[in-house]
Design a protein around this motif. Structure first.
Motif, PDB file in Angstrom:
ATOM      1  N   ASP A 118      23.229  45.741 116.432  1.00  0.00           N
ATOM      2  CA  ASP A 118      22.897  44.324 116.270  1.00  0.00           C
ATOM      3  C   ASP A 118      23.026  43.918 114.789  1.00  0.00           C
ATOM      4  O   ASP A 118      23.606  42.871 114.465  1.00  0.00           O
ATOM      5  CB  ASP A 118      21.473  44.077 116.794  1.00  0.00           C
ATOM      6  CG  ASP A 118      21.152  42.603 116.929  1.00  0.00           C
ATOM      7  OD1 ASP A 118      22.078  41.767 116.790  1.00  0.00           O
ATOM      8  OD2 ASP A 118      19.976  42.278 117.176  1.00  0.00           O
ATOM      9  N   HIS A 177      13.579  39.105 117.451  1.00  0.00           N
ATOM     10  CA  HIS A 177      13.419  38.712 118.852  1.00  0.00           C
ATOM     11  C   HIS A 177      14.179  39.670 119.779  1.00  0.00           C
ATOM     12  O   HIS A 177      13.636  40.184 120.755  1.00  0.00           O
ATOM     13  CB  HIS A 177      13.923  37.282 119.044  1.00  0.00           C
ATOM     14  CG  HIS A 177      13.834  36.809 120.452  1.00  0.00           C
ATOM     15  ND1 HIS A 177      12.634  36.449 121.035  1.00  0.00           N
ATOM     16  CD2 HIS A 177      14.780  36.676 121.424  1.00  0.00           C
ATOM     17  CE1 HIS A 177      12.857  36.097 122.293  1.00  0.00           C
ATOM     18  NE2 HIS A 177      14.139  36.228 122.554  1.00  0.00           N
ATOM     19  N   ARG A 178      15.429  39.943 119.425  1.00  0.00           N
ATOM     20  CA  ARG A 178      16.222  40.839 120.278  1.00  0.00           C
ATOM     21  C   ARG A 178      15.661  42.255 120.242  1.00  0.00           C
ATOM     22  O   ARG A 178      15.661  42.969 121.240  1.00  0.00           O
ATOM     23  CB  ARG A 178      17.689  40.820 119.833  1.00  0.00           C
ATOM     24  CG  ARG A 178      18.392  39.492 120.157  1.00  0.00           C
ATOM     25  CD  ARG A 178      19.900  39.572 119.921  1.00  0.00           C
ATOM     26  NE  ARG A 178      20.258  39.748 118.534  1.00  0.00           N
ATOM     27  CZ  ARG A 178      20.482  38.746 117.665  1.00  0.00           C
ATOM     28  NH1 ARG A 178      20.372  37.487 118.058  1.00  0.00           N
ATOM     29  NH2 ARG A 178      20.820  39.005 116.425  1.00  0.00           N
ATOM     30  N   GLU A 222      12.622  42.363 122.534  1.00  0.00           N
ATOM     31  CA  GLU A 222      13.066  42.354 123.936  1.00  0.00           C
ATOM     32  C   GLU A 222      13.589  43.731 124.343  1.00  0.00           C
ATOM     33  O   GLU A 222      13.324  44.220 125.437  1.00  0.00           O
ATOM     34  CB  GLU A 222      14.167  41.298 124.138  1.00  0.00           C
ATOM     35  CG  GLU A 222      13.682  39.855 124.003  1.00  0.00           C
ATOM     36  CD  GLU A 222      12.768  39.424 125.156  1.00  0.00           C
ATOM     37  OE1 GLU A 222      12.927  39.958 126.268  1.00  0.00           O
ATOM     38  OE2 GLU A 222      11.885  38.566 124.922  1.00  0.00           O
ATOM     39  N   ARG A 223      14.341  44.348 123.426  1.00  0.00           N
ATOM     40  CA  ARG A 223      14.889  45.682 123.676  1.00  0.00           C
ATOM     41  C   ARG A 223      13.761  46.698 123.868  1.00  0.00           C
ATOM     42  O   ARG A 223      13.774  47.504 124.799  1.00  0.00           O
ATOM     43  CB  ARG A 223      15.736  46.066 122.451  1.00  0.00           C
ATOM     44  CG  ARG A 223      16.602  47.286 122.581  1.00  0.00           C
ATOM     45  CD  ARG A 223      17.444  47.438 121.294  1.00  0.00           C
ATOM     46  NE  ARG A 223      18.275  46.276 121.067  1.00  0.00           N
ATOM     47  CZ  ARG A 223      18.332  45.601 119.897  1.00  0.00           C
ATOM     48  NH1 ARG A 223      17.646  46.002 118.838  1.00  0.00           N
ATOM     49  NH2 ARG A 223      19.102  44.545 119.799  1.00  0.00           N
TER      50      ARG A 223
END
Lengths: 467, 467
Positions: free
Chosen positions: B361, B402-403, B406-407
């Motif tokens: 990412d 945020h990602r 979530e991960r």
């Protein structure tokens, strides 16, 4: 107490949810679920249901809410403070058919199981993984029940209690919502610790349907040992000194002379009837040897007799078999008696003193009572035997327990190390937690269960808003 | 937000309680208490008070209740999620003068201290006892603050977090009552676990004024080790495998190449700038040697370079000095920047995968960010650096975080391993705890603090019933 109309309406609803074969109003089924291992009088539920999924538990909770009928969760029925007695009637939710192993993650050392899985069953399932679940309260309790009473037992001195070993859980809350609390991560700072709030709440804040627990590697070598002492203080001090010098003893149980006499009679063993330690060590072959030798040295300095240790599995299982029958063996000392089990736990430095003062009290009362316990934790049990129908025995047992609890609290200890409050220890909880503590607990209970339908009358007595 | 009348009345009351020199409305004092180590904007309290006893804290709480003014507890100000920012104004309760060691019980391995005692101070006091308090979040935080955020840090892999190590505490509840929760006994099943409810509640359910913590024997021998790897996965997998085979590693920190570059620049060290493990082993001389050798073997199987280990105290303190400066070193990579620190924690089997996906990412975003963490717990931090005034950097950092969260949640992990929710992670708490969980937490908050005056706006945003 319950209005027949509410019950018959609920009965029909439950049958429509679960089918007739999983909803019982049979006297024998109710009687089985209205009795526990405690000295408290039986109290039968009106109905017993056998859900198989969390969704079914949710449907049951919602139906009971609609009809304003109390619910009592039930696992193996092995609790000893009246937790499962339906003192306000209502529906007993028997979780024993929720017995699936949901997931074992050996690489993370966690297992997720339904609430009805028992500890022996879990360990059978784990055998091939090289891991095990250590918490062992003696009885083959369910994991849900053990979480609800914050159980511990013989291994807690090394591996902790349910408080330290439940990572996550699923529960149906009193409002009928399904809570997933905690995660499989080893730690978290995410909000209020709902896992540890439900653990030990004795089913008063929700019905636990699933738990995720920590697992541990099966030790390379296990050794067990037995050693007798001239005095209880010698046995206790040996363990305390071992803990203080960091020896990672896995089990350290003390049984007094009377307990050994009961065990010998019951199990046809021939242990010398003196204060005795049952010990277990986990580690590498050399580590276990080092531990056993250190313990032997400490024991000898505290007036021990011969120190017999072994890595043979048979020696080990014979030992713990004898230890686990201590309760039943003690009951046989007085035919037909019931037992009031005490459960104080004190800081380990005060344990000898607490036990000695307790013996003095017993002598003054002219009472004999087996005493044994998890001395590495500062936790011990006195079996106060009550002859059938003897009000005098019961009153004396209560008075002795009362003084014992006061003694433990004065020593900065707790009224219950592992049995829980249930019906029997509510006045002591009030003493121990104080007004502010009880006030906070009751405020939490009222916030989450305003109708007081979840195992009402346990932990504390609040009005029940039943139909 | 606050009405001047309420404040001036309160100000006078507080001066009458504490004397003028312990009640401050000075801009510099308010500014110091309205700023923390996070990227959140400063938020100044209206007043700062310096109580010296639990009774004084109680009087302050009662006065604030009377005037309906919010209260924010403050320890060392080292939290990183905005816990101490006075976002609704009000009174900052600075506990740093409550810094007495109340009691040390070496024989029970417990210490009771006031909330303002810092961890380094406690360990100084313990030095002569042969015991130590292991929890080490890096900053020299206060014990009260560490309890409130459920802190952990580098030693947690072996010794647990504040969750496992606070036995008892004293707190002033939002209603002004003084709560004594828990006892000095090692375990208890007495009612709801109010200790663990207050631990991690971030000051929203009461102000902790005293804590009793577990202590541990100072290890006979301590060894530290440094080892570099070709890949982050190699470093992480080495630690995971060590945990899985039961190696009782005391510290296992991974620092990535960029972190090492920052550390070298900041601390004038010359560590090879590759993914690196900083390790510590506690035990007997032979035990430590065995641990280090096992770890070395695992490391080599995972592509490690030379494995340097030592029992010299200087080598050890150099290592942890470098580790503890990693945060400040990282900040220097971008002059004048602020840092958004991420804090996910996942089951250890998923850690490599989680870190790899996070790097992917970062690459996709063209962002460089130091990554380091407590890999034995599955917990790591990404330092997302935000250039002064750059809205774009801030937005990108938020999106990456945020990602990442979530991960972690998809991998059965948590949004915060040790920093807490504060202001910054509330949306993720809602995701992680679910509606039932957030609902239960808010119901508890409302039951104990109906006016929402205890550190309002932290953990979750509820209306404040201020004057």
């Amino acid at each position: 107490m319950l209005q027949p109309a509410a019950l018959s309406g609920l009965h029909a609803t439950l049958i429509s949810l679960l089918g007739a074969e999983r909803v019982s109003s049979a006297q024998s089924v109710r009687a089985h679920h209205g009795h526990d291992e405690s000295a408290h009088p039986d109290a039968l539920p009106d109905l017993v249901v056998f859900p198989q999924t969390t969704a079914e538990v949710q449907a049951i909770v919602r139906a009971c809410l609609d009809h304003r009928v109390p619910m009592v969760p039930f696992g193996a029925g092995s609790s000893v403070e009246g937790h499962t007695l339906a003192i306000h009637g209502g529906v007993c939710v028997d979780l024993s058919r929720m017995n699936r192993i949901v997931a074992i993650h050996p690489e993370d050392m966690t297992a997720t199981v339904e609430a009805g899985v028992t500890r022996l069953r879990l360990n059978e399932e784990l055998r091939h993984t090289g891991l095990f679940f250590p918490i062992d309260p003696g009885a083959d309790a369910t994991l849900g029940g053990m979480a609800s009473t914050r159980a511990s037992g013989t291994n807690a001195v090394r591996y902790g209690t349910m408080r330290e070993n439940v990572l996550a859980l699923t529960a149906v809350l009193p409002n009928g919502e399904i809570l997933h609390a905690g995660t499989r991560a080893r730690k978290s700072s995410a909000g209020y610790d709902l896992v540890r709030l439900l653990v030990g709440a004795e089913g008063t804040l929700g019905i636990i349907t699933e738990v995720t627990v920590r697992l541990y590697g099966q030790p390379e070598t296990v050794a067990s040992a037995v050693v007798g002492f001239e005095t209880v203080a010698g046995a206790v001090d040996t363990v305390i000194q071992a803990i203080q010098c960091g020896l990672p003893v896995a089990r350290a149980e003390m049984l007094d002379a009377l307990t050994l006499r009961a065990v010998n009679r019951y199990s046809h063993t021939d242990y010398p009837e003196v204060p005795t330690l049952f010990l277990e060590f986990h580690g590498s072959e050399s580590g276990v040897k080092e531990q056993a030798e250190t313990m032997q040295m400490l024991a000898q300095a505290n007036g021990a007799g011969p120190f017999a240790w072994s890595t043979l599995p048979e020696a080990r299982s014979r030992l713990w078999q004898a230890r686990h029958t201590a309760y039943f063996a003690g009951l046989q000392l007085v035919p037909g008696c019931r037992c009031m089990a005490t459960d104080v736990c004190v800081p380990i430095s005060r344990l000898s003193e607490c036990i000695e003062a307790t013996y003095a009290d017993l002598r003054a009362e002219g009472v004999e009572a087996p005493l044994f316990g998890h001395v590495g934790d500062g936790n011990f049990h006195l079996m106060l035997l009550v002859r059938p129908g003897s009000e005098a025995d019961l009153a004396r047992a209560k008075a002795i327990n009362h003084r014992l609890v006061e003694r433990a609290l004065a020593m900065e200890g707790t009224c219950t190390g592992e049995h829980g409050i249930g019906i029997g220890k509510q006045r002591y909880l009030a003493r121990e937690a104080g007004e502010a503590g009880i006030g906070a607990m009751q405020a939490i209970k009222q916030a989450l269960d305003p109708l007081n339908l979840m195992n009402p009358g346990k932990v504390f007595a609040l009005p029940v808003e039943e139909s």
